[in-house]
Design a protein around this motif. Sequence first.
Motif, PDB file in Angstrom:
ATOM      1  N   ASP A   4      15.776 -19.653  17.951  1.00 19.68           N
ATOM      2  CA  ASP A   4      15.948 -18.465  16.878  1.00 19.68           C
ATOM      3  C   ASP A   4      15.925 -17.193  18.030  1.00 19.68           C
ATOM      4  N   ALA A   5      15.229 -17.273  19.056  1.00 16.69           N
ATOM      5  CA  ALA A   5      15.228 -16.299  19.940  1.00 16.69           C
ATOM      6  C   ALA A   5      16.687 -16.007  20.455  1.00 16.69           C
ATOM      7  N   ALA A   6      17.470 -17.038  20.735  1.00 16.01           N
ATOM      8  CA  ALA A   6      18.831 -16.723  21.381  1.00 16.01           C
ATOM      9  C   ALA A   6      19.683 -16.255  20.419  1.00 16.01           C
ATOM     10  N   GLN A   7      19.503 -16.590  19.131  1.00 16.64           N
ATOM     11  CA  GLN A   7      20.658 -16.631  18.295  1.00 16.64           C
ATOM     12  C   GLN A   7      21.293 -15.258  18.085  1.00 16.64           C
ATOM     13  N   GLY A   8      22.526 -15.097  18.277  1.00 20.49           N
ATOM     14  CA  GLY A   8      23.024 -13.733  17.997  1.00 20.49           C
ATOM     15  C   GLY A   8      23.073 -12.865  19.427  1.00 20.49           C
ATOM     16  N   VAL A   9      22.227 -13.494  20.596  1.00 17.51           N
ATOM     17  CA  VAL A   9      21.867 -12.471  21.123  1.00 17.51           C
ATOM     18  C   VAL A   9      22.975 -11.965  22.234  1.00 17.51           C
ATOM     19  N   MET A  10      23.934 -12.830  22.545  1.00 15.81           N
ATOM     20  CA  MET A  10      25.206 -12.582  23.317  1.00 15.81           C
ATOM     21  C   MET A  10      26.388 -11.773  22.773  1.00 15.81           C
ATOM     22  N   LEU A  11      25.913 -11.279  21.260  1.00 14.68           N
ATOM     23  CA  LEU A  11      26.894 -10.763  20.468  1.00 14.68           C
ATOM     24  C   LEU A  11      26.418  -9.152  20.223  1.00 14.68           C
ATOM     25  N   ASP A  12      25.364  -8.813  20.552  1.00 18.81           N
ATOM     26  CA  ASP A  12      24.920  -7.678  20.375  1.00 18.81           C
ATOM     27  C   ASP A  12      25.283  -6.717  21.538  1.00 18.81           C
ATOM     28  N   MET A  13      25.563  -5.537  21.215  1.00 15.09           N
ATOM     29  CA  MET A  13      25.713  -4.460  22.483  1.00 15.09           C
ATOM     30  C   MET A  13      24.455  -3.944  22.835  1.00 15.09           C
ATOM     31  N   ARG A  14      24.095  -3.814  24.223  1.00 13.10           N
ATOM     32  CA  ARG A  14      22.839  -3.370  24.658  1.00 13.10           C
ATOM     33  C   ARG A  14      23.338  -2.684  25.991  1.00 13.10           C
ATOM     34  N   LYS A  15      22.783  -1.564  26.303  1.00 13.73           N
ATOM     35  CA  LYS A  15      22.752  -0.842  27.575  1.00 13.73           C
ATOM     36  C   LYS A  15      21.115  -1.062  28.420  1.00 13.73           C
ATOM     37  N   PHE A  16      21.480  -0.936  29.690  1.00 12.06           N
ATOM     38  CA  PHE A  16      20.421  -1.298  30.490  1.00 12.06           C
ATOM     39  C   PHE A  16      20.452  -0.279  31.558  1.00 12.06           C
ATOM     40  N   VAL A  17      19.007   0.648  31.663  1.00 12.88           N
ATOM     41  CA  VAL A  17      18.960   1.417  32.598  1.00 12.88           C
ATOM     42  C   VAL A  17      17.853   1.281  33.621  1.00 12.88           C
ATOM     43  N   ALA A  18      18.071   1.572  34.783  1.00 14.32           N
ATOM     44  CA  ALA A  18      17.034   1.389  35.745  1.00 14.32           C
ATOM     45  C   ALA A  18      17.375   2.211  37.242  1.00 14.32           C
ATOM     46  N   PRO A  19      16.300   2.432  37.614  1.00 12.46           N
ATOM     47  CA  PRO A  19      16.406   3.435  38.929  1.00 12.46           C
ATOM     48  C   PRO A  19      16.779   2.578  40.067  1.00 12.46           C
ATOM     49  N   GLU A  20      16.996   3.221  41.264  1.00 10.85           N
ATOM     50  CA  GLU A  20      17.127   2.359  42.465  1.00 10.85           C
ATOM     51  C   GLU A  20      15.474   1.985  42.879  1.00 10.85           C
ATOM     52  N   PHE A  21      15.213   1.062  43.179  1.00 15.30           N
ATOM     53  CA  PHE A  21      13.955   0.676  43.819  1.00 15.30           C
ATOM     54  C   PHE A  21      14.032  -0.138  45.167  1.00 15.30           C
ATOM     55  N   VAL A  22      12.757  -0.112  45.921  1.00 19.18           N
ATOM     56  CA  VAL A  22      12.585  -0.861  46.839  1.00 19.18           C
ATOM     57  C   VAL A  22      11.160  -1.452  46.854  1.00 19.18           C
ATOM     58  N   PRO A 141      15.072  15.922  41.734  1.00 22.78           N
ATOM     59  CA  PRO A 141      14.809  14.615  42.394  1.00 22.78           C
ATOM     60  C   PRO A 141      13.627  14.131  42.155  1.00 22.78           C
ATOM     61  N   LEU A 142      13.334  12.901  42.022  1.00 25.74           N
ATOM     62  CA  LEU A 142      11.979  12.342  41.838  1.00 25.74           C
ATOM     63  C   LEU A 142      11.958  11.008  42.514  1.00 25.74           C
ATOM     64  N   VAL A 143      11.100  10.880  43.240  1.00 24.12           N
ATOM     65  CA  VAL A 143      10.587   9.498  43.977  1.00 24.12           C
ATOM     66  C   VAL A 143       9.321   9.516  43.205  1.00 24.12           C
ATOM     67  N   CYS A 144       9.188   8.071  43.051  1.00 23.07           N
ATOM     68  CA  CYS A 144       7.684   7.550  42.800  1.00 23.07           C
ATOM     69  C   CYS A 144       7.204   6.282  43.473  1.00 23.07           C
ATOM     70  N   ASP A 180      14.778   8.903  40.551  1.00 16.34           N
ATOM     71  CA  ASP A 180      15.675   8.414  41.348  1.00 16.34           C
ATOM     72  C   ASP A 180      15.674   7.183  42.178  1.00 16.34           C
ATOM     73  N   THR A 181      14.302   6.981  42.654  1.00 13.27           N
ATOM     74  CA  THR A 181      13.897   6.332  43.477  1.00 13.27           C
ATOM     75  C   THR A 181      12.381   5.456  43.184  1.00 13.27           C
ATOM     76  N   ALA A 182      12.124   4.102  43.078  1.00 18.29           N
ATOM     77  CA  ALA A 182      10.875   3.567  43.195  1.00 18.29           C
ATOM     78  C   ALA A 182      10.462   2.873  44.310  1.00 18.29           C
ATOM     79  N   LEU A 183       9.391   3.334  44.912  1.00 16.71           N
ATOM     80  CA  LEU A 183       8.838   2.777  46.159  1.00 16.71           C
ATOM     81  C   LEU A 183       7.924   1.640  45.759  1.00 16.71           C
ATOM     82  N   VAL A 184       8.069   0.375  45.495  1.00 22.97           N
ATOM     83  CA  VAL A 184       7.149  -0.363  45.029  1.00 22.97           C
ATOM     84  C   VAL A 184       6.448  -1.252  46.007  1.00 22.97           C
TER      85      VAL A 184
END
Length: 391
Positions: A4-22, A141-144, A180-184
């Motif tokens: 039930d978790a997987a049902q339909g999951v491949m059909l829905d449109m989704r975006k994914f936002v992420a910064p550059e990270f090290v 510009p933001l570095v975290c 812009d960049t996360a230094l983890v």
Amino acid sequence: MTADAAQGVMLDMRKFVAPEFVFGLGASRLAGQYCRNLGARRPLVVTMPDLMGHDWFQAILAGLDEHGLEHAMFSAVSENPRDFEVAQGAERYADQGCDAILAVGGGSAMDCAKGIGIVHANGQDVLEFAGVDMVARPGPPLVCVPTTAGSSADVSQFAIINDTARRVKVAIVSKTVVADTALVDPGVTLTMGRELTVHTGLDALTHAVEAYVSNANGPVTDLFALEAVRLVGAHLGAAADDGRDLDARAGMMLASMYAGLAFSNAILGAVHGMAHSLGGHSDLPHGMCNAILLDLVAAFNYDAAPGRYRDVAEALGRGLGMVPGPGREGVVEILRAFKRRLGVDKRLGELGVRREDLPRLAELAMQDPCMVTNPRKPTREEIEALYAQAF
């Protein structure tokens, strides 16, 4: 993943936002290089006073010097960053002629830094950006450099600011506040105390759980969220017991980053909506608020996403060496067992919250944008009842 978790999951449109990270030991020492790469000449360092005496903090500043960068400092940041602190930081940014921001700290410092950037760029009070996609122009510009394993502000499109007039935390959700960049760097978390380790770690767990059961989940967020749950179960207890355990610290830093990438895109739910209201009203640690509410909200939500909550219980149970029992009770018991393992047993009444506060807390929680993606749509009365269960 259950059917039930997987049902339909491949059909829905989704975006994914992420910064550059090290990610990795020593990543924080790259702050000067990355600020310079972004064109900075005079970054504003946003941090908190209790961090400035650590050797690793001085190494970050030395890295700025090595790359020929002058810097200004702003450290008047509270644990729950206030709207007026953002205004003061924006004023300092302008007065000092800064051209970038380097945030060094936990979620409070990073959220304040995000607020400073967008206030400077847009010339508006930070509270005017509350809600989703309300920021017209991105900040500088933001570095975290995150120094706790929990808030995930370094990789998320959230900034949480305390509205001091209304005594509530407001959420600013926008791609313009993504770093812009996360230094983890797991090494900087070796100086965290036990209580902070536990509270921020439970914040990471809540991010992961709420992202996984969110009605905006997707196949990419699911991967990050469920692995974050497993990593927290495997490493948070060890990190709390021995703060110098670098493997546990690295596991928790990775868990926090994964959870942040998940919730930044799938958003959150009622735990965070209620915690924002509670933390703003009573100035309580955010991770503690989440911990108090997590199992109660899971029980409330269970019928809306039973397969997903089972996945969460099994992933967390693997880290604890436990197999969850059946149904709602099995999920709730795994979450409560984990809290007991960490010594988290506070109730709202012990923390200065009054029963007469609960209607107002529920009213404000219902206005939080995180409520939109909760898997079960609650009423104000149901939210008030959940607060009462936590009393």
